[in-house]
Write a protein that holds these residues in place. Structure first.
Motif, mmCIF file in Angstrom:
data_model
loop_
_atom_site.group_PDB
_atom_site.id
_atom_site.type_symbol
_atom_site.label_atom_id
_atom_site.label_comp_id
_atom_site.label_asym_id
_atom_site.label_seq_id
_atom_site.Cartn_x
_atom_site.Cartn_y
_atom_site.Cartn_z
ATOM 1 N N ARG A 183 13.698 -18.958 13.305
ATOM 2 C CA ARG A 183 15.174 -18.501 13.373
ATOM 3 C C ARG A 183 15.088 -17.140 13.183
ATOM 4 N NH1 ARG A 183 20.514 -21.080 10.143
ATOM 5 N NH2 ARG A 183 21.604 -19.056 10.146
ATOM 6 N N LYS A 184 15.954 -16.430 13.988
ATOM 7 C CA LYS A 184 16.115 -14.612 13.816
ATOM 8 C C LYS A 184 16.807 -14.559 12.520
ATOM 9 C CE LYS A 184 15.413 -12.435 18.461
ATOM 10 N NZ LYS A 184 16.313 -11.642 19.274
ATOM 11 N N PRO A 185 16.315 -13.459 11.819
ATOM 12 C CA PRO A 185 17.218 -13.420 10.400
ATOM 13 C C PRO A 185 18.578 -12.603 10.831
ATOM 14 C CG PRO A 185 15.039 -12.658 10.282
ATOM 15 C CD PRO A 185 15.148 -13.167 11.470
ATOM 16 N N LEU A 186 19.824 -12.868 10.413
ATOM 17 C CA LEU A 186 20.824 -12.052 10.605
ATOM 18 C C LEU A 186 20.903 -10.655 10.638
ATOM 19 C CD1 LEU A 186 23.828 -12.691 11.267
ATOM 20 C CD2 LEU A 186 24.465 -12.476 8.634
ATOM 21 N N SER A 187 19.989 -10.150 9.766
ATOM 22 C CA SER A 187 19.770 -8.721 9.777
ATOM 23 C C SER A 187 19.374 -8.137 11.043
ATOM 24 C CB SER A 187 18.980 -8.286 8.541
ATOM 25 O OG SER A 187 17.767 -8.895 8.699
#
Length: 408
Positions: A100-104
């Protein structure tokens, strides 16, 4: 990867991304946890399921990795899990594990799009929208009401649409416009709701307006844009003296396409004493006044309807101009907008104390939202010395509003 595993870990990451811990503005220690309940994890409480043992084995594994800490229910240690507590230091590992791509990173990608768009999107609403997005994202504040961080291509399309709408100078149907801008006849329709919200939020001019009316203001129409007229008036089609129609000859009036307005001239007769704009179509067809040119306005007027009114005013500046709409907040907002944008001193017509009292039995109660909007409108009316202040005050006192179709 078991379903419960991805659900628990993703829920913990969602909570982390919404927390002050992620934003870096927490003043006290923050603990992100997943609570075991029958709604959050029903299989754990299902006695006929084998998930209980699997969840315990997995939770112990996560605790050994240092990703999660098990908090047991008091008196049920080792038997019933109350919640799992996230170790924030292990968040990068969990992102990687879930792919999952980090929100940052999502925020950085969106900021790149926004900063690039600011070079090309120079229209008023687009600039305000972009400035708001950039400020919110830099502060790690939510923007989900307008964009999905995981879908940068949708952000690009929304920004493209806002700018293209503001720059539009050619009257088009919505699907024509959509094909021209996106090579897809339904692309505009898919984001119509968000577009309306952007324009209502970032322009005072469009607050309270339906999306269809906002698009019409820029010459983009859902259906053919017709003007309806009847009563005491004359329509001349071009320079041919024989191409003339007296509106009084057709009881229900005529409809003229907005595209044809530039080729016609509308004037009054010796009996024309007033021009009446009407908000709703049913009332337009039913209403009759012997000395009036009557025009169906259709809610908020758009550029085409304003052009018509301005042409009529130049022909007949000395007669009375009246607007007849609903006796509610929207009706008076439309009236204000009409006066401001046309520069014509319309007076409210059949929108006063007498009608509110006479037809009270047909009224509807004000909603809480109505009351909030009405209060703001009353303050503005008092400041402007508006002629309808007493009507607004009575609406508030009685807690009612009235549709114009009730008035006969």
């Amino acid at each position: 990867m078991a379903r419960f595993e991805t659900r628990i870990l993703n829920t913990l990451l969602d909570s982390y991304e919404k927390s002050s811990l992620f934003r870096g503005d927490n003043k006290v220690a923050v603990h992100i946890s997943f609570r075991f309940t029958k709604s959050s994890l029903p299989e754990y409480f299902d006695e006929s399921s084998l998930s209980y043992e699997s969840i315990h084995a997995w939770a112990h594994e996560m605790e050994e990795k240092g990703w999660l800490e098990i908090a047991w229910k008091s008196g049920k240690e080792g038997h019933i899990i109350e919640r799992l507590i996230l170790d924030a230091q292990k968040v990068p590992e969990i992102y990687q594990y879930l792919r999952r791509k980090p929100l940052s990173r999502l925020i950085c990608e969106q900021l790149e799009i926004i900063r690039s768009a600011r070079e090309t999107c120079r229209t008023p609403v687009a600039e305000c929208f972009l400035a708001w997005l950039e400020e919110r994202l830099l502060k790690n504040r939510p923007v989900k009401e307008f964009i999905d961080l995981a879908c940068p291509e949708d952000t690009e399309r929304l920004l493209q649409a806002v700018t293209a709408i503001e720059e539009n100078e050619k009257e088009s149907y919505q699907r024509e416009f959509s094909i021209r801008e996106f090579a897809d006849s339904k692309a505009l329709e898919k984001i119509e709701g968000k577009l309306g919200k952007v324009f209502r939020t970032f322009s005072e001019e469009f607050k309270g307006m339906e999306t269809e009316d906002i698009l019409a203001e820029y010459g983009i129409y859902h259906t053919p844009n017709y003007i309806y007229l009847k009563g005491e008036g004359v329509v001349d089609f071009g320079n041919d003296e024989n191409a003339r129609l007296k509106l009084s000859a057709v009881r229900q009036g005529i409809g003229i396409s907005g595209e044809d307005l530039s080729d016609i001239r509308i004037s009054g007769t010796e009996r024309t004493k007033k021009v009446i704009t009407i908000e709703n179509l049913t009332t337009f067809f039913r209403w009759e006044e012997k000395d009036a040119l009557i025009i169906y306005l259709g809610g908020y007027h758009n550029r085409v309807r304003r052009t018509l009114l301005e042409k009529i005013y130049r022909e007949m500046p000395e007669i009375q101009y009246l607007h007849f709409g609903d006796i509610d907040v929207g009706g008076f907002e439309i009236y204000k907008d009409l006066c401001r944008k046309t520069g014509i001193s319309f007076l409210p017509y059949h929108m006063g104390l007498e009608e509110l009292s006479m037809y009270r039995e047909f009224s509807r109660p004000l909603t809480e939202n109505d009351k909030r909007r009405l209060k703001r409108l009353m303050e503005q009316a008092e400041s402007d010395g508006a002629p309808y202040l007493e009507t607004l005050q009575l609406m508030m006192e009685w807690g009612i509003k009235l549709e114009q179709e009730c008035i006969r």
